[in-house]
Design a protein around this motif. Sequence first.
Motif, PDB file in Angstrom:
ATOM      1  N   ASP A  42     -84.043 -29.018 -16.554  1.00  0.00           N
ATOM      2  CA  ASP A  42     -82.791 -29.133 -17.290  1.00  0.00           C
ATOM      3  C   ASP A  42     -82.431 -30.570 -17.676  1.00  0.00           C
ATOM      4  O   ASP A  42     -81.359 -30.802 -18.226  1.00  0.00           O
TER       5      ASP A  42
ATOM      6  N   ARG B 118     -80.595 -18.116 -17.364  1.00  0.00           N
ATOM      7  CA  ARG B 118     -80.148 -19.016 -16.311  1.00  0.00           C
ATOM      8  C   ARG B 118     -80.711 -18.538 -14.979  1.00  0.00           C
ATOM      9  O   ARG B 118     -80.624 -17.370 -14.634  1.00  0.00           O
TER      10      ARG B 118
ATOM     11  N   THR C 268     -74.872 -23.482 -15.517  1.00  0.00           N
ATOM     12  CA  THR C 268     -73.687 -22.870 -16.092  1.00  0.00           C
ATOM     13  C   THR C 268     -74.014 -22.257 -17.453  1.00  0.00           C
ATOM     14  O   THR C 268     -75.012 -22.620 -18.087  1.00  0.00           O
ATOM     15  N   MET C 269     -73.150 -21.362 -17.894  1.00  0.00           N
ATOM     16  CA  MET C 269     -73.302 -20.803 -19.231  1.00  0.00           C
ATOM     17  C   MET C 269     -73.130 -21.901 -20.281  1.00  0.00           C
ATOM     18  O   MET C 269     -73.766 -21.866 -21.323  1.00  0.00           O
ATOM     19  N   GLN C 270     -72.305 -22.900 -19.969  1.00  0.00           N
ATOM     20  CA  GLN C 270     -72.116 -24.021 -20.898  1.00  0.00           C
ATOM     21  C   GLN C 270     -73.422 -24.795 -21.084  1.00  0.00           C
ATOM     22  O   GLN C 270     -73.746 -25.216 -22.193  1.00  0.00           O
ATOM     23  N   ALA C 271     -74.171 -24.988 -20.000  1.00  0.00           N
ATOM     24  CA  ALA C 271     -75.460 -25.696 -20.100  1.00  0.00           C
ATOM     25  C   ALA C 271     -76.442 -24.895 -20.942  1.00  0.00           C
ATOM     26  O   ALA C 271     -77.155 -25.452 -21.780  1.00  0.00           O
TER      27      ALA C 271
ATOM     28  N   GLY D  56     -75.644 -22.714 -23.228  1.00  0.00           N
ATOM     29  CA  GLY D  56     -75.138 -22.750 -24.596  1.00  0.00           C
ATOM     30  C   GLY D  56     -75.449 -24.059 -25.296  1.00  0.00           C
ATOM     31  O   GLY D  56     -75.755 -24.083 -26.492  1.00  0.00           O
ATOM     32  N   ALA D  57     -75.381 -25.157 -24.563  1.00  0.00           N
ATOM     33  CA  ALA D  57     -75.709 -26.461 -25.144  1.00  0.00           C
ATOM     34  C   ALA D  57     -77.183 -26.516 -25.541  1.00  0.00           C
ATOM     35  O   ALA D  57     -77.532 -27.053 -26.600  1.00  0.00           O
TER      36      ALA D  57
ATOM     37  N   GLU E  76     -78.976 -23.898 -26.314  1.00  0.00           N
ATOM     38  CA  GLU E  76     -79.058 -23.011 -27.481  1.00  0.00           C
ATOM     39  C   GLU E  76     -78.720 -23.773 -28.758  1.00  0.00           C
ATOM     40  O   GLU E  76     -79.438 -23.677 -29.764  1.00  0.00           O
ATOM     41  N   GLU E  77     -77.647 -24.559 -28.725  1.00  0.00           N
ATOM     42  CA  GLU E  77     -77.253 -25.340 -29.898  1.00  0.00           C
ATOM     43  C   GLU E  77     -78.305 -26.383 -30.268  1.00  0.00           C
ATOM     44  O   GLU E  77     -78.562 -26.624 -31.450  1.00  0.00           O
TER      45      GLU E  77
END
Length: 86
Positions: free
Chosen positions: A15, A40, A65-68, A70-71, A73-74
């Motif tokens: 990561d 994840r 985290t889902m935020q990680a 998602g980042a 993914e972006e």
Amino acid sequence: VNLTVRVTLICGFNDDARELDRIEDFLAGLEGNARVEILRMHHAGRCRYEALGMPYPMEGVIEPTMQAAGAFEERLHSRGVDATAV
């Protein structure tokens, strides 16, 4: 070629920026119709190790985290990669 690639994010393993760059480069270089699912890492299998009397190799590893996810993914979208964090 239709291809689905599943990438499991594991904190402290793949990561960091260097590893994510390497994964991105690989995925962006795939030819054909490739889709990426970002998973994840989780600890759902811990009880199986305990039931078998085996040490759990992922002990102490934090779940991303889902935020990680998602980042990441972006980041992949910015490279033209069809990716979904699930």
